[in-house]
Structure formats: C-alpha cells, structure tokens
Design a protein around this motif. Structure first.
Motif, mmCIF file in Angstrom:
data_model
loop_
_atom_site.group_PDB
_atom_site.id
_atom_site.type_symbol
_atom_site.label_atom_id
_atom_site.label_comp_id
_atom_site.label_asym_id
_atom_site.label_seq_id
_atom_site.Cartn_x
_atom_site.Cartn_y
_atom_site.Cartn_z
ATOM 1 N N ALA A 20 0.873 -1.180 0.000
ATOM 2 C CA ALA A 20 0.000 0.000 0.000
ATOM 3 C C ALA A 20 0.905 1.225 0.000
ATOM 4 C CB ALA A 20 -0.917 0.026 1.219
ATOM 5 N N PHE A 21 0.565 2.203 -0.832
ATOM 6 C CA PHE A 21 1.406 3.393 -0.999
ATOM 7 C C PHE A 21 0.506 4.617 -0.965
ATOM 8 C CE2 PHE A 21 3.248 -0.244 -3.120
ATOM 9 C CZ PHE A 21 4.505 -0.286 -2.552
ATOM 10 N N LEU A 22 0.890 5.603 -0.155
ATOM 11 C CA LEU A 22 0.048 6.775 0.073
ATOM 12 C C LEU A 22 0.584 7.956 -0.734
ATOM 13 C CD1 LEU A 22 -2.270 7.964 1.820
ATOM 14 C CD2 LEU A 22 -0.552 8.463 3.570
ATOM 15 N N LEU A 23 -0.292 8.553 -1.539
ATOM 16 C CA LEU A 23 0.076 9.729 -2.333
ATOM 17 C C LEU A 23 -0.523 10.974 -1.690
ATOM 18 C CD1 LEU A 23 -0.544 8.605 -6.032
ATOM 19 C CD2 LEU A 23 1.597 8.587 -4.741
ATOM 20 N N ALA A 31 -4.232 -1.666 -1.177
ATOM 21 C CA ALA A 31 -4.777 -1.579 0.181
ATOM 22 C C ALA A 31 -4.332 -2.756 1.046
ATOM 23 C CB ALA A 31 -6.311 -1.512 0.110
ATOM 24 N N GLY A 32 -3.067 -3.164 0.877
ATOM 25 C CA GLY A 32 -2.561 -4.292 1.664
ATOM 26 C C GLY A 32 -2.316 -3.952 3.121
ATOM 27 N N SER A 33 -2.009 -2.679 3.400
ATOM 28 C CA SER A 33 -1.754 -2.292 4.802
ATOM 29 C C SER A 33 -2.036 -0.804 4.972
ATOM 30 C CB SER A 33 -0.316 -2.609 5.205
ATOM 31 O OG SER A 33 0.575 -2.099 4.263
ATOM 32 N N HIS A 58 -3.501 -7.145 -1.719
ATOM 33 C CA HIS A 58 -3.652 -5.777 -2.249
ATOM 34 C C HIS A 58 -5.000 -5.138 -1.908
ATOM 35 C CE1 HIS A 58 0.001 -5.995 -4.862
ATOM 36 N NE2 HIS A 58 -0.194 -7.260 -4.542
ATOM 37 N N VAL A 59 -5.910 -5.923 -1.345
ATOM 38 C CA VAL A 59 -7.261 -5.377 -1.088
ATOM 39 C C VAL A 59 -7.715 -5.475 0.362
ATOM 40 C CG1 VAL A 59 -8.004 -5.903 -3.445
ATOM 41 C CG2 VAL A 59 -8.547 -7.523 -1.610
#
Ligand SMILES: [Zn+2]
Ligand SMILES: [Zn+2]
Length: 255
Positions: A20-23, A31-33, A58-59
């Motif tokens: 999960a990567f936040l922009l 949405a893995g973590s 991922h979800v």
C-alpha cells in the motif's frame, strides 16, 4: 508527489507489510496495509484507493477502512479499479457474506464506499490525479498504473511477470519521475515466480533493460516475499541496473 510506503512486501510478519502506498496523504495505491499504518484521522482524510488487482494482499484493508469510515461519516471513499477487479470486489468481498456491502451503508443516498471504474488503457481522473491502467501479466486481471498530476508522473507495476505494454507506456511517458516495480521470489524459485506471475531478480534485470533511455530513472522495488527477503536482496545487489532501491516500511519520497 509525496509518496509514502505503508506496506511493500509480498506477505506479512511484524516486520513485513502487504503493498500500500500513500500519495499526498489523500490517495492510496493498493490496500494491503492501510488501517494498520494510518491513524483514524489519516484514514478519514483518504479520498480514494486505487486497486491494481483483487488479490488479498492488495485489497484486504479495504474491509477495515470501509468499516471505520462508515462510523466516521463524511464523504464516501472512492474505490477505483478496472472492471474485472471491481466485479470481484463486489461479488466476493463486499458481498454481505464475507463483509458488508458498504456501497449501501448507511443507505444508498449516503454511501460509505463508491466504485469508480477505470477503463483499461484509458486515462481517468481520480481525486486530482490522472490514472492510466495498463494490463500486465499476472494470474488474474491486473494492471499497472501511470499516475500523473501537474508535477509529473510515476509508474506503478502492481504484480506482474515479464510483460511488454507497460514498458511501451513508460517509454511514451515524458515526465516520469520513478517506477515502483515488483520483484517477489529468488532466482531458485523461477518456476514458482513464472506460475504465479511474479519476478525474480533475474527476470527483473532482463525487464529493466526495456527502460532504454530511461534506464537512469529511479526504480523502487517492492513485493519481496518475507521468507526470501535476504536471498532476493543478495541477488538484487548483483544485478546490473542503474538506480534501484529496495523500498522499506515508512520510506517517504518526493516524486
Ligand atoms: Zn497478485
Ligand atoms: Zn501481491
């Protein structure tokens, strides 16, 4: 873009978290973590989650994110993905069996979750970003994304084995600041990697040659399986590539 790593591994232990990567604090890619890494306030600030494919790693945090959002109120959370992935999420995840259908909670006028379909190979505007999904080679419908805004663009591979179209899209993108790229298994697990649609350092090295004149671009690696972390890192240290970095939890970049 402010790019923050919430999770960057292909599995979970106390030291490994799913992708999960936040922009810019507003949009998550995968949405893995999420709920294990963001405070309630940070979760409430999220406007959208863009999903590369419907595999559990991922979800899964869509479940707890939606549940918390339902209690927090406020504007709906957008779940953006390609048609096949949205179909899987509706039918097998938010299906009122495995987990409630938050697209009708508390009611259909005030939805906790709304779905946004991203047509494959077409750019769609999602919460301030232009997102172009490119099909990749995995075991289910799966896409890479080119994510653009006024400041530039990044490419995110999602889960994939060797592929072509992604590299063509990268070559065609003028302002690409980084590629976030998967690698999962060590070279000794080449068959498993091939069967499951993932990379080893060896197949990755071959793929990265397709960067051509973008070979100096930063390549940020994720999705190493925790069991093979050390082995994969040792093999990655030996591959010929210009600008590779293995992502760590909590890493933050301006891209
Ligand atoms: Zn996958
Ligand atoms: Zn995965």
């Amino acid at each position: 873009m402010d790019f923050r790593v919430l999770g960057c591994h292909g599995g979970e232990t106390p030291k490994h978290q799913c992708p999960a990567f936040l922009l810019d604090g507003r949009v998550c890619i995968d949405a893995g973590s999420i709920t294990n890494m963001l405070t309630l306030r940070q979760q409430q600030r999220l406007e959208a989650v863009v999903i590369s494919h419907a595999h559990m790693d991922h979800v899964r945090d869509l479940a707890f994110l939606a549940d918390t959002r339902a209690q927090q109120g406020g504007p709906p959370l957008t779940i953006a993905s390609t048609p096949g992935t949205i179909e899987v999420l509706k039918r097998h995840f938010f299906n009122d069996k495995l987990w409630p259908d938050f697209s009708k909670i508390p009611d259909t006028k005030r939805r906790t979750v709304v779905y946004k379909t991203l047509a494959i190979n077409k750019t769609t505007h999602v919460c301030g970003y232009d997102i172009l999904p490119i099909p990749v080679d995995h075991t289910v419908e799966a896409c890479a994304f080119i994510v653009r805004d006024k400041r530039g663009a990044i490419a995110y591979s999602g889960d994939t084995g060797p592929t072509e179209q992604l590299w063509d899209a990268i070559a065609a993108e003028p302002n690409l600041n980084a590629l976030i790229m998967e690698v999962a298994f060590p070279n000794a697990q080449a068959k498993l990697a091939r069967d499951s649609g993932h990379h080893t350092p060896k197949t990755l090295e071959k793929e990265l040659r397709k960067l051509g004149d973008k070979r100096d671009m930063p390549v940020l690696l994720f999705h190493i399986k925790p069991v093979f972390q050390r082995e994969v890192e040792q093999e990655l240290a030996r591959i010929k590539a210009r600008n590779n970095t293995i992502l760590r939890l909590g890493d933050q970049y301006l891209l």
